[in-house]
Design a protein around this motif. Structure first.
Motif, PDB file in Angstrom:
ATOM      1  N   SER A 151       0.833  -1.200   0.000  1.00  0.00           N
ATOM      2  CA  SER A 151       0.000   0.000   0.000  1.00  0.00           C
ATOM      3  C   SER A 151       0.865   1.246   0.000  1.00  0.00           C
ATOM      4  O   SER A 151       1.767   1.396   0.817  1.00  0.00           O
ATOM      5  CB  SER A 151      -0.891  -0.012   1.234  1.00  0.00           C
ATOM      6  N   THR A 152       0.614   2.130  -0.950  1.00  0.00           N
ATOM      7  CA  THR A 152       1.463   3.322  -1.056  1.00  0.00           C
ATOM      8  C   THR A 152       1.154   4.329   0.041  1.00  0.00           C
ATOM      9  O   THR A 152       2.030   5.016   0.514  1.00  0.00           O
ATOM     10  CB  THR A 152       1.294   4.001  -2.426  1.00  0.00           C
ATOM     11  N   LYS A 190     -18.138   1.554  -8.971  1.00  0.00           N
ATOM     12  CA  LYS A 190     -16.818   1.198  -9.502  1.00  0.00           C
ATOM     13  C   LYS A 190     -16.228  -0.102  -8.951  1.00  0.00           C
ATOM     14  O   LYS A 190     -15.584  -0.856  -9.665  1.00  0.00           O
ATOM     15  CB  LYS A 190     -15.823   2.324  -9.225  1.00  0.00           C
ATOM     16  N   GLU A 191     -16.408  -0.338  -7.654  1.00  0.00           N
ATOM     17  CA  GLU A 191     -15.824  -1.550  -7.056  1.00  0.00           C
ATOM     18  C   GLU A 191     -16.797  -2.140  -6.043  1.00  0.00           C
ATOM     19  O   GLU A 191     -17.652  -1.434  -5.508  1.00  0.00           O
ATOM     20  CB  GLU A 191     -14.512  -1.220  -6.329  1.00  0.00           C
ATOM     21  N   GLU A 238      -6.705  -5.967   0.039  1.00  0.00           N
ATOM     22  CA  GLU A 238      -7.259  -5.805  -1.312  1.00  0.00           C
ATOM     23  C   GLU A 238      -8.122  -4.542  -1.392  1.00  0.00           C
ATOM     24  O   GLU A 238      -8.065  -3.799  -2.375  1.00  0.00           O
ATOM     25  CB  GLU A 238      -8.095  -7.050  -1.655  1.00  0.00           C
ATOM     26  N   GLU A 264      -5.796  -1.518  -1.572  1.00  0.00           N
ATOM     27  CA  GLU A 264      -5.125  -1.396  -2.875  1.00  0.00           C
ATOM     28  C   GLU A 264      -6.082  -0.883  -3.945  1.00  0.00           C
ATOM     29  O   GLU A 264      -5.741   0.006  -4.723  1.00  0.00           O
ATOM     30  CB  GLU A 264      -4.556  -2.749  -3.297  1.00  0.00           C
ATOM     31  N   LYS A 265      -7.288  -1.435  -3.973  1.00  0.00           N
ATOM     32  CA  LYS A 265      -8.248  -1.021  -5.001  1.00  0.00           C
ATOM     33  C   LYS A 265      -8.660   0.439  -4.819  1.00  0.00           C
ATOM     34  O   LYS A 265      -8.842   1.167  -5.794  1.00  0.00           O
ATOM     35  CB  LYS A 265      -9.469  -1.945  -4.989  1.00  0.00           C
ATOM     36  N   GLU A 273      -6.830   2.768  -3.472  1.00  0.00           N
ATOM     37  CA  GLU A 273      -5.689   3.600  -3.877  1.00  0.00           C
ATOM     38  C   GLU A 273      -5.641   3.756  -5.394  1.00  0.00           C
ATOM     39  O   GLU A 273      -5.354   4.838  -5.910  1.00  0.00           O
ATOM     40  CB  GLU A 273      -4.383   3.004  -3.347  1.00  0.00           C
ATOM     41  N   THR A 274      -5.923   2.672  -6.090  1.00  0.00           N
ATOM     42  CA  THR A 274      -5.943   2.738  -7.552  1.00  0.00           C
ATOM     43  C   THR A 274      -7.027   3.703  -8.034  1.00  0.00           C
ATOM     44  O   THR A 274      -6.781   4.558  -8.890  1.00  0.00           O
ATOM     45  CB  THR A 274      -6.214   1.335  -8.150  1.00  0.00           C
ATOM     46  N   LEU A 275      -8.219   3.586  -7.458  1.00  0.00           N
ATOM     47  CA  LEU A 275      -9.329   4.468  -7.833  1.00  0.00           C
ATOM     48  C   LEU A 275      -8.969   5.936  -7.601  1.00  0.00           C
ATOM     49  O   LEU A 275      -9.221   6.797  -8.446  1.00  0.00           O
ATOM     50  CB  LEU A 275     -10.578   4.137  -7.014  1.00  0.00           C
ATOM     51  N   SER A 295      -6.023   7.318  -7.436  1.00  0.00           N
ATOM     52  CA  SER A 295      -4.991   7.848  -8.324  1.00  0.00           C
ATOM     53  C   SER A 295      -5.539   8.039  -9.745  1.00  0.00           C
ATOM     54  O   SER A 295      -5.139   8.960 -10.448  1.00  0.00           O
ATOM     55  CB  SER A 295      -3.729   6.982  -8.315  1.00  0.00           C
ATOM     56  N   GLN A 296      -6.502   7.188 -10.125  1.00  0.00           N
ATOM     57  CA  GLN A 296      -7.150   7.393 -11.432  1.00  0.00           C
ATOM     58  C   GLN A 296      -7.920   8.708 -11.453  1.00  0.00           C
ATOM     59  O   GLN A 296      -7.873   9.457 -12.415  1.00  0.00           O
ATOM     60  CB  GLN A 296      -8.118   6.245 -11.732  1.00  0.00           C
TER      61      GLN A 296
END
Lengths: 324, 148
Positions: B2-3, B120-121, B131, B134-135, B137-139, B141-142
């Motif tokens: 995790s960032t 979205k998720e 999980e 992580e998901k 964080e991805t959302l 950053s998008q």
């Protein structure tokens, strides 16, 4: 963001676009050299007329619930109300759980109310640069009452004193005796003291302690504001009218005595001080990253702890001057 | 990895701000609280608006707080109705760029419908917290990339 874009946001926010105001506040959360002009612009457009009400006190005293009641009372009088709710950042994970607005959600959809949560993010005193910048934004956008709820750390939260026009200290029955109340710190900064949860036993005892605290300021301060003590129960809605009356009375005193302008000046001085600190820290951070590498290199020279640390200081100093 | 969690104190990157919401007559907030705490520990700024909120209240809070993500925890069966209303209201407020995720007891057969609505998720019971983080964080950053 460029100047044109930002001014566009401000214009939209003036027209009642809450999404735009939300965006503006986000920029103010991360002030640095590159966008300090934003708060400058907002401050130069603020009337200084808003009453900034700081609410502080021990955790669990009912500050958020009390604010929810205050919002209602202020709205009934036709005021526009902004709330800045400050909650602590975890020293362990640097994350935060902001739960103050939970008790104010009844007012979330009222177009005359805007509630924003802020973290302390490493600032001591329970008050952050972001919160100070947001006060300027809300004032510039015509909010009449700006309520700042600060982390209830108890005995050592005094910078709210430099930022608010009116300071309300909230306590509750069973929160210590009169000696506790006489200790220096948060209990000497109040313009208004609130004994919340007054439906609980021992409320009148706590009320007496607080009245004693309020009295002690009389010596040598004739003609000055004498702190008021109010009994409330936020849950039952008791004493709210008395509290609003006390807040109004204090504003009258501030305007009449010229103290209002002085407090605005004091608040802006604090903003400059915290902004300068932020700029210094930002610069230091950059230098420090390089500094970490230097530590390794200097340690290899094996000149001994003292000589090596002196060498590091010399290197850091040089980088600070060259690097900023 | 995790960032947000490994983020060095020297970087000034903005923290991910998420609103955790319970909408409607649904009193099951244990899951929402577990998630809120886990995200706080992962370095997120979490705003929890409490039980029995209306869609309007949740959208108002998301707009005022300018959050990066809205997470809805739902356990009472009205998830399709709630999702539709929530995304409608976000569009109305010009906040359709805020991604919405859902968790709780949501039947697998409804997921395609919810995806079509714009959720979205999904984090169904048993999803590892790692999980989830992580998901999210991805959302986030998008969303940040879209803004640039």
């Amino acid at each position: 963001m460029d100047v044109g874009g930002f001014l566009g946001l401000v214009e939209r926010a003036r027209g009642g676009d809450r999404r735009a105001l939300g965006r503006i506040l986000t920029f103010l959360e991360d002030l640095s050299v590159s966008n300090a002009w934003m708060v400058e612009y907002l401050a130069s457009n603020s009337s200084g007329k808003a009453q900034v009400i700081g609410i502080t006190g021990i955790p669990g005293a009912g500050k958020s619930s009390l604010i929810s009641r205050l919002i209602k009372a202020f709205r009934d009088k036709g005021y526009r109300v902004a709330v800045i709710a400050i909650d602590p950042t975890s020293p362990l994970s640097s994350g935060a759980l902001l739960g103050d607005r939970l008790r104010m959600q009844d007012h979330a959809t009222d177009p005359g109310v805007f509630i924003r949560s802020v973290t302390t993010a490493g600032f001591e005193g329970g008050l952050s640069l972001a919160a100070l910048a947001m006060i300027e934004a809300f004032d510039a956008l015509g909010y009449d009452k700006i309520i700042v709820e600060t982390v209830g750390v108890g005995q050592d939260e005094t910078t709210v004193m430099d930022a608010a026009d009116t300071i309300i200290v909230v306590t509750m029955p069973g929160a210590g005796d009169d000696v506790q109340a006489l200790k220096a710190g948060v209990l000497e900064i109040g313009d208004i003291y609130v004994v919340n949860k007054s439906d609980k036993p021992e409320a009148s005892k706590t009320y007496e302690y607080m009245s004693f605290v309020a009295e002690k300021g009389d010596i040598g301060r004739e003609g000055a504001w004498r702190p008021l003590v109010v009994k409330t129960s936020a849950v039952l809605g008791m004493g709210i009218r008395d509290l609003v009356e006390a807040v109004d009375k204090h504003l009258e005193y501030l305007v009449g005595s010229g103290d209002k302008a002085a407090r605005t000046a004091k608040r802006r001085k604090l903003l400059i001080k915290l902004l300068a600190k932020k700029i210094v820290l930002d610069t230091l951070k950059k230098v420090y990253e390089e500094h970490d590498q230097s530590v390794g290199e200097v340690a290899k020279t094996l000149k001994g702890f003292y000589e090596e640390s002196l060498e590091l200081v010399r290197l850091a100093g040089r980088k600070l001057i060259e690097g900023s | 990895m995790s960032t947000a969690h490994t983020q060095s104190p020297h970087t000034t990157k903005r923290k991910i701000k998420i609103l955790v919401a319970k909408i409607g007559l649904d009193g099951h907030d244990r899951g929402a609280k577990v998630i809120a705490r886990a995200l706080r520990d992962a370095g997120f700024e979490v705003i929890y608006t409490g039980l029995r909120q209306t869609v309007d209240q949740v959208v108002a809070a998301a707009v005022q707080e300018d959050v990066d993500i809205i997470g809805v925890s739902h356990h009472e069966g009205s998830h399709i109705y709630v999702a539709r209303k929530l995304l409608e209201k976000l569009r109305e407020q010009g906040a359709e760029d805020i991604p919405v995720v859902m968790g709780g007891s949501i039947p697998v057969i409804d997921i395609d419908t919810l995806k079509a609505i714009g959720i979205k998720e999904f984090f169904l019971p048993g999803t590892p917290l790692k999980e989830v983080i992580e998901k999210l964080e991805t959302l986030a950053s998008q969303k940040a990339a879209l803004k640039q």
